[in-house]
Design a protein around this motif. Structure first.
Motif, PDB file in Angstrom:
ATOM      1  N   GLY A  61       0.780  -1.235   0.000  1.00  0.00           N
ATOM      2  CA  GLY A  61       0.000   0.000   0.000  1.00  0.00           C
ATOM      3  C   GLY A  61       0.811   1.284   0.000  1.00  0.00           C
ATOM      4  N   ALA A  62       1.820   1.400   0.860  1.00  0.00           N
ATOM      5  CA  ALA A  62       2.601   2.632   0.958  1.00  0.00           C
ATOM      6  C   ALA A  62       3.607   2.772  -0.184  1.00  0.00           C
ATOM      7  CB  ALA A  62       3.335   2.681   2.299  1.00  0.00           C
ATOM      8  N   GLY A  63       3.824   1.716  -0.927  1.00  0.00           N
ATOM      9  CA  GLY A  63       4.767   1.756  -2.042  1.00  0.00           C
ATOM     10  C   GLY A  63       6.216   1.644  -1.622  1.00  0.00           C
ATOM     11  N   THR A  64       6.466   1.220  -0.388  1.00  0.00           N
ATOM     12  CA  THR A  64       7.846   1.099   0.103  1.00  0.00           C
ATOM     13  C   THR A  64       8.338  -0.332   0.159  1.00  0.00           C
ATOM     14  OG1 THR A  64       7.039   1.059   2.383  1.00  0.00           O
ATOM     15  CG2 THR A  64       7.657   3.213   1.471  1.00  0.00           C
ATOM     16  N   SER A  65       7.460  -1.297  -0.017  1.00  0.00           N
ATOM     17  CA  SER A  65       7.866  -2.701   0.029  1.00  0.00           C
ATOM     18  C   SER A  65       6.969  -3.516  -0.896  1.00  0.00           C
ATOM     19  CB  SER A  65       7.777  -3.237   1.466  1.00  0.00           C
ATOM     20  OG  SER A  65       6.439  -3.203   1.907  1.00  0.00           O
ATOM     21  N   CYS A  66       7.377  -4.749  -1.119  1.00  0.00           N
ATOM     22  CA  CYS A  66       6.546  -5.633  -1.933  1.00  0.00           C
ATOM     23  C   CYS A  66       6.234  -6.904  -1.163  1.00  0.00           C
ATOM     24  CB  CYS A  66       7.231  -5.957  -3.255  1.00  0.00           C
ATOM     25  SG  CYS A  66       8.721  -6.913  -3.108  1.00  0.00           S
ATOM     26  N   SER A  67       5.161  -7.548  -1.565  1.00  0.00           N
ATOM     27  CA  SER A  67       4.709  -8.764  -0.915  1.00  0.00           C
ATOM     28  C   SER A  67       3.866  -9.554  -1.913  1.00  0.00           C
ATOM     29  CB  SER A  67       3.870  -8.402   0.318  1.00  0.00           C
ATOM     30  OG  SER A  67       3.419  -9.567   0.960  1.00  0.00           O
ATOM     31  N   VAL A  68       3.383 -10.681  -1.475  1.00  0.00           N
ATOM     32  CA  VAL A  68       2.481 -11.482  -2.304  1.00  0.00           C
ATOM     33  C   VAL A  68       1.234 -10.647  -2.587  1.00  0.00           C
ATOM     34  CG1 VAL A  68       1.089 -13.581  -2.335  1.00  0.00           C
ATOM     35  CG2 VAL A  68       3.327 -13.605  -1.261  1.00  0.00           C
TER      36      VAL A  68
END
Length: 110
Positions: A61-68
């Motif tokens: 959501g915040a655009g600072t990390s990635c996930s599944v």
């Protein structure tokens, strides 16, 4: 995150086996290396499939990390999330609950 949870499950089993099962072994660093290496390999087994096409990774959501991609409703993504939930959360937490429960029981017996 998966490595951390698997490591905690391995550590709980190690504590359980050390205190309740009678093993007459000295300090065995090979066993510790196997446990650490095994937890990393197990985690890699569950984090690589989205790179190969089973589900996918996306920006959080915040655009600072990635996930599944949790919100994807495809059959592939749903099956991966269910397997991830079972094999990387339910089973490790179950191992920890069993091991620490048995340890608590053994301590109460003393």
């Amino acid at each position: 995150g998966i490595v951390s949870l698997i490591s905690l499950a391995v550590l709980s089993y190690e504590r359980y086996s050390t205190l309740t099962l009678c093993h007459k072994h000295s300090a065995d660093y090979q066993k510790a290396l196997l446990a650490v290496g095994g937890s990393w390999i197990y985690s890699l087994i569950w984090t690589v499939p989205p790179l190969m096409g089973w589900s996918s990774y996306g920006i959080e959501g915040a655009g600072t990390s990635c996930s599944v991609r949790w919100s994807s409703e495809s059959a592939e993504s749903t099956s991966y999330i269910i397997c991830l939930f079972i094999f990387c959360l339910v089973i490790p937490v179950g191992v920890m609950m069993y091991c620490y429960g048995r340890l608590l029981y053994a301590v109460k017996q003393v």
